[in-house]
Scaffold this motif. Structure first.
Motif, PDB file in Angstrom:
ATOM      1  N   ASP A  79       0.512  -1.253  -0.067  1.00 28.46           N
ATOM      2  CA  ASP A  79       0.143  -0.014  -0.249  1.00 28.46           C
ATOM      3  C   ASP A  79       0.996   1.326  -0.034  1.00 28.46           C
ATOM      4  O   ASP A  79       0.368   2.356  -0.029  1.00 28.46           O
ATOM      5  CB  ASP A  79      -0.887  -0.096   1.164  1.00 28.46           C
ATOM      6  CG  ASP A  79      -0.227   0.071   2.572  1.00 28.46           C
ATOM      7  OD1 ASP A  79       0.900  -0.271   2.542  1.00 28.46           O
ATOM      8  OD2 ASP A  79      -0.650   0.397   3.642  1.00 28.46           O
ATOM      9  N   GLU A  86      -2.785   8.186   2.227  1.00 33.06           N
ATOM     10  CA  GLU A  86      -2.112   7.877   3.509  1.00 33.06           C
ATOM     11  C   GLU A  86      -2.070   6.430   3.817  1.00 33.06           C
ATOM     12  O   GLU A  86      -3.046   5.542   3.683  1.00 33.06           O
ATOM     13  CB  GLU A  86      -2.330   8.638   4.392  1.00 33.06           C
ATOM     14  CG  GLU A  86      -2.010  10.233   4.405  1.00 33.06           C
ATOM     15  CD  GLU A  86      -2.419  11.119   5.745  1.00 33.06           C
ATOM     16  OE1 GLU A  86      -2.430  10.514   6.783  1.00 33.06           O
ATOM     17  OE2 GLU A  86      -2.765  12.044   5.391  1.00 33.06           O
ATOM     18  N   LYS A  87      -0.920   5.840   4.356  1.00 34.30           N
ATOM     19  CA  LYS A  87      -0.879   4.539   4.884  1.00 34.30           C
ATOM     20  C   LYS A  87      -1.827   4.200   5.925  1.00 34.30           C
ATOM     21  O   LYS A  87      -1.996   4.957   6.916  1.00 34.30           O
ATOM     22  CB  LYS A  87       0.570   4.412   5.331  1.00 34.30           C
ATOM     23  CG  LYS A  87       0.767   2.798   5.753  1.00 34.30           C
ATOM     24  CD  LYS A  87       2.011   2.201   6.151  1.00 34.30           C
ATOM     25  CE  LYS A  87       2.097   0.766   6.659  1.00 34.30           C
ATOM     26  NZ  LYS A  87       3.057   0.155   6.043  1.00 34.30           N
ATOM     27  N   VAL A  88      -2.613   3.235   5.849  1.00 30.97           N
ATOM     28  CA  VAL A  88      -3.448   2.702   6.769  1.00 30.97           C
ATOM     29  C   VAL A  88      -2.895   1.346   7.204  1.00 30.97           C
ATOM     30  O   VAL A  88      -2.278   0.726   6.787  1.00 30.97           O
ATOM     31  CB  VAL A  88      -5.027   2.644   6.078  1.00 30.97           C
ATOM     32  CG1 VAL A  88      -5.378   3.837   5.639  1.00 30.97           C
ATOM     33  CG2 VAL A  88      -4.802   1.454   4.992  1.00 30.97           C
ATOM     34  N   ASP A  89      -3.456   0.891   8.385  1.00 34.51           N
ATOM     35  CA  ASP A  89      -3.047  -0.204   9.037  1.00 34.51           C
ATOM     36  C   ASP A  89      -3.814  -1.438   8.165  1.00 34.51           C
ATOM     37  O   ASP A  89      -4.902  -1.594   8.588  1.00 34.51           O
ATOM     38  CB  ASP A  89      -3.485  -0.384  10.591  1.00 34.51           C
ATOM     39  CG  ASP A  89      -2.949  -1.513  11.283  1.00 34.51           C
ATOM     40  OD1 ASP A  89      -2.015  -2.221  10.363  1.00 34.51           O
ATOM     41  OD2 ASP A  89      -3.503  -1.884  12.450  1.00 34.51           O
ATOM     42  N   ASN A  90      -2.761  -2.146   7.802  1.00 38.42           N
ATOM     43  CA  ASN A  90      -3.393  -3.467   6.733  1.00 38.42           C
ATOM     44  C   ASN A  90      -2.685  -4.541   7.305  1.00 38.42           C
ATOM     45  O   ASN A  90      -2.612  -5.539   6.679  1.00 38.42           O
ATOM     46  CB  ASN A  90      -2.961  -3.280   5.314  1.00 38.42           C
ATOM     47  CG  ASN A  90      -1.470  -3.165   5.212  1.00 38.42           C
ATOM     48  OD1 ASN A  90      -0.781  -3.112   6.373  1.00 38.42           O
ATOM     49  ND2 ASN A  90      -0.939  -3.183   4.045  1.00 38.42           N
TER      50      ASN A  90
END
Length: 103
Positions: A79, A86-90
């Protein structure tokens, strides 16, 4: 920093509260154990995190002890694209079943 060794954990009298198997690229797995109120990675004889090559290898290393709960955790780096959101918690967190003696 807390750490554990397979030889100390893999005994019939040991009850591990939680195992977290961290999955990384290239088939490397590092294991974190919560045992005796201490959370730490499993290390080798040189105090380096012990590398496993599969979830099955982790299970085989811990056949004697009792594992109350276990999870496989993987975070994807895919990602992180330029111009993307913006980076999300994946983080992917999956329950793993250990066949415990005395179940």
């Amino acid at each position: 920093m807390n750490y554990h060794r397979v030889a100390h954990l893999n005994r019939q009298d040991v009850r591990i509260d939680e195992i977290t198997i961290h999955s990384f690229e290239m088939g490397v797995y590092l294991v974190e154990a919560l045992f005796d109120s201490r959370k730490g990675f499993i290390v080798d004889d040189k105090d380096r995190p012990q590398q496993f090559h599969s979830v099955e290898e982790v299970k085989q290393a811990l056949t004697e002890c009792m594992v109350r709960q276990a999870f496989l955790v993987h975070q994807s780096a895919y990602d992180e694209m330029c111009g993307g959101p913006e980076k999300v918690d994946n983080t992917l967190r999956l329950a793993v079943h250990f066949s415990n003696k005395g179940e």
